[in-house]
Structures are given as C-alpha cells and as structure tokens.
Design an enzyme around this catalytic site. Structure first.
Site, PDB file in Angstrom:
ATOM      1  N   GLN A   1     -32.490  31.883 -64.522  1.00  0.00           N
ATOM      2  CA  GLN A   1     -32.866  31.805 -63.109  1.00  0.00           C
ATOM      3  C   GLN A   1     -34.184  31.036 -62.948  1.00  0.00           C
ATOM      4  O   GLN A   1     -35.178  31.352 -63.588  1.00  0.00           O
ATOM      5  CB  GLN A   1     -33.001  33.241 -62.555  1.00  0.00           C
ATOM      6  CG  GLN A   1     -33.309  33.319 -61.073  1.00  0.00           C
ATOM      7  CD  GLN A   1     -32.163  32.808 -60.199  1.00  0.00           C
ATOM      8  OE1 GLN A   1     -31.003  33.117 -60.430  1.00  0.00           O
ATOM      9  NE2 GLN A   1     -32.493  32.011 -59.202  1.00  0.00           N
TER      10      GLN A   1
ATOM     11  N   LYS B   1     -25.277  37.700 -58.064  1.00  0.00           N
ATOM     12  CA  LYS B   1     -24.478  37.006 -59.083  1.00  0.00           C
ATOM     13  C   LYS B   1     -23.756  38.026 -59.954  1.00  0.00           C
ATOM     14  O   LYS B   1     -22.559  37.886 -60.233  1.00  0.00           O
ATOM     15  CB  LYS B   1     -25.377  36.136 -59.975  1.00  0.00           C
ATOM     16  CG  LYS B   1     -25.732  34.816 -59.327  1.00  0.00           C
ATOM     17  CD  LYS B   1     -26.830  34.089 -60.089  1.00  0.00           C
ATOM     18  CE  LYS B   1     -27.280  32.878 -59.283  1.00  0.00           C
ATOM     19  NZ  LYS B   1     -28.554  32.312 -59.716  1.00  0.00           N
TER      20      LYS B   1
ATOM     21  N   ASP C   1     -25.041  26.054 -64.969  1.00  0.00           N
ATOM     22  CA  ASP C   1     -25.863  25.529 -63.872  1.00  0.00           C
ATOM     23  C   ASP C   1     -25.710  24.006 -63.768  1.00  0.00           C
ATOM     24  O   ASP C   1     -26.092  23.407 -62.773  1.00  0.00           O
ATOM     25  CB  ASP C   1     -27.344  25.856 -64.153  1.00  0.00           C
ATOM     26  CG  ASP C   1     -27.923  26.793 -63.109  1.00  0.00           C
ATOM     27  OD1 ASP C   1     -27.282  26.972 -62.053  1.00  0.00           O
ATOM     28  OD2 ASP C   1     -29.014  27.342 -63.363  1.00  0.00           O
TER      29      ASP C   1
END
Ligand code: NDP
Length: 292
Positions: A98, A54, A121
């Site tokens: 995460q 990422k 997200d």
C-alpha cells in the site's frame, strides 16, 4: 441534455461476480485458490480503510487474503525481506504494498522488489514496459478500471480523440497507453500545458487525473463527450458538516449538462480500482499456474 451517468458501482459489482464465478469454477476443477497479500506500513487512516476494504472484497470473491502490517518506522531492509518472502510464497499470487510509504523508504526500490508476475498493482517497470510495447502483462488497476468504464460507453475508439489530464506513472501515463492501444488519438496534458480548456474542448474523451477539486469546468467539455473523473478530493468541511464533501477533478453538475456520459465521484472510477485488483490477482494466479 443531461449526460448518461456511468455507474462504476454496478459495473464493478458485475466484474466481481464474474471473478467470483471463475474462482469457484477453478476451485472445483483444480482445488486451488488465488491468494492476495497486502502490506501496510504505518497506520495512515485512508490506507487503513483501503486495506480493510481490499481484504473484505478479496474474501468475498473466494480468494485468500493475507494481511501484513508493519510499523511506520520499519527499516527498509525489513520491508524488502517481507516482499522477498511473499515472492517465494506459493500461496501468494498477488502482492500489493500500500502506497504511500513513509519518507525513509525508497518506494521505487520496493516496487522493483516485487516479482513482476505477482505485481497486481502493475507498477513494476517490467509491467509498465510491457504495457508500453503492447505485450500482455499486469496493468495498473485504476487505469484498467477507467478503460473498462469507457468500454461500457464506446465499442470502438478508432477515430476518437482522448485528452488525458495528468501524467503520473500510476494513472495518467498508463491510461494514455491503454487508449492508444485501443486506437484512440491521445494527448497527455499536465501542469505545463497551455490552454487546457481549449485542448479539452477538442476531445471526444476526457480523463481527468490531476488531484485538483473541480478543475475541469462544464465549458471545457465538448457537447456529447465522455468524461472519466479519476480525481478524489475532500473539500474542507462547510459550516455544520463534520467532514468535507468528496469531489472529483471535474465540476460534475456543470459537466453533466454538456457531456454525453460521465462518471460520478464517488461511485465512478473508485469502485473499479479494487475490482480490477481482484481481476489482476486472478490473472496472475492463472498465469503462474498455467490454468485457463
Ligand atoms: P499526481 O499528483 O501524481 O499527478 C497529478 C498530475 O496532474 C500531474 O501530472 C500534474 O502535472 C497534473 N496537474 C496537477 N495540477 C494541474 C493543473 N492545474 N493543470 C494541469 N495538470 C495538472 O496524482 P495521481 O495521478 O496519483 O492522482 C490523480 C488524482 O486521482 C488524485 O485526485 C487521486 O486522489 C486520484 N486517484 C484516484 C484513484 C482511484 O482509485 N479512483 C487511484 C489513484 C489516484 P505535472 O506532472 O506537470 O506536475
């Protein structure tokens, strides 16, 4: 007949190029740069790989990448304080914590602590709710990537039936909402569904997100259907192999000979997820700053 292979790598690369061009245009015109903060708790090897990837891709499209690493035993209050600090930080347009988080941390509490405007997200209840009622918002990356892959095959979903295998909040449910918005007729299946093979055989579109290696067989697929395989499963290593093979939730070789179009694993949905994270970061940046 052999199915058209939907090339997620190429489609993701094209998306990243479009994003990079837009970021460069904005930098030249407004002197501003989107920023993505990624928070990693502990050192789960798979998460380390995702976070590294990422960060690299964020920088490659011209955005700023901020990485925050916390030890596996970090108290929940400390993680929440970091999220709060990132919410207030003007250089940060997107925040990604995460997952999975260690068991002592309440994942929902952390998701709800993220500013919905920075929730790249798309997991915050505000964004999930906006998707549900058809308002614009940040949409979860893997479902969004799956839709973009489907749109590379279908210009119009009206009259098409879609069966979504899996009802998780991060994949199955949002994929179903996105396809419903696109006028597909959607059925969500799960572990309590009766006659999964029969149900799949009725579908013009099958999206498999169950986390069961090669559950979906070739004879579950209606001839000509489009198959999106979200699953990522590592098989145990065979004799002579150091690592087991990565397979999806669909028996690819079998399904390929029946479907009209199908995503491979790897190289299908996987590459779209990070590309959509960057897309969401750019969207959040533009919305926060009123830039078009
Ligand atoms: P979850 O485990 O959260 O959900 C799995 C879903 O599948 C559940 O709804 C479950 O039903 C259903 N299910 C499980 N077994 C069966 C079965 N035998 N028959 C019918 N339904 C079944 O998984 P996720 O949604 O998080 O992930 C699904 C897959 O997608 C995984 O392989 C994961 O690794 C992959 N993934 C890939 C991503 C990418 O970037 N490409 C990102 C996210 C996930 P029930 O609700 O009844 O238990």
């Amino acid at each position: 007949m052999s199915a058209r292979i939907i090339d997620g790598k190429a489609i993701a690369q094209h998306l990243r190029e479009t994003i990079a061009a837009d970021v460069a245009r904005i930098a030249a015109r407004h002197g501003a740069q989107p920023g993505l903060a990624v928070v990693l708790v502990g050192n789960d090897p798979a998460s380390e790989v995702y976070v590294g990837s990422k960060a690299r891709q964020t920088v490659a499209v011209g955005m700023r990448s901020f990485e925050h690493r916390l030890p596996a035993d970090v108290p929940e209050t400390e993680l929440l304080a970091l999220v709060e600090q990132l919410n207030r930080d003007d250089a940060v347009d997107g925040i990604l914590v995460q997952l999975p988080l260690p068991a002592h941390i309440d994942t929902n509490r952390v998701i709800e602590a993220v500013d919905p405007g920075k929730d790249v997200d798309g997991f915050h209840p505000v964004n999930a709710g906006r998707l549900m009622i058809g308002l614009p918002g940040l949409v979860a990356c893997t479902p969004l990537g799956s839709l973009l892959l489907l749109q590379s095959v279908h210009a119009d979903f009206s009259g098409l039936s879609a069966v979504i295998l899996g009802r998780s909040n991060i994949v199955g449910k949002p994929v179903a909402q996105l396809l419903l918005q696109q006028n597909a007729t959607v059925t969500i299946a799960h572990s309590r569904t009766r006659d999964l093979p029969g149900l799949c055989r009725t579908a013009d579109i099958v999206v498999a997100a169950v986390g069961r290696p090669e559950l979906v067989r070739g004879d579950w697929i209606k001839p000509g259907a489009t198959v999106i395989d979200v699953g990522i499963n590592r098989l145990p290593p065979a004799a002579g192999e150091a690592k087991g093979r990565l397979v999806g939730d669909v028996a690819f070789e079998e399904a390929k000979s029946v479907a009209g179009a199908i995503t491979p694993v790897p190289g299908g949905v996987g590459p779209m997820t990070i590309a959509c994270l960057l897309r969401n970061t750019l969207q959040a940046f533009k919305a926060r700053r009123g830039i078009d």
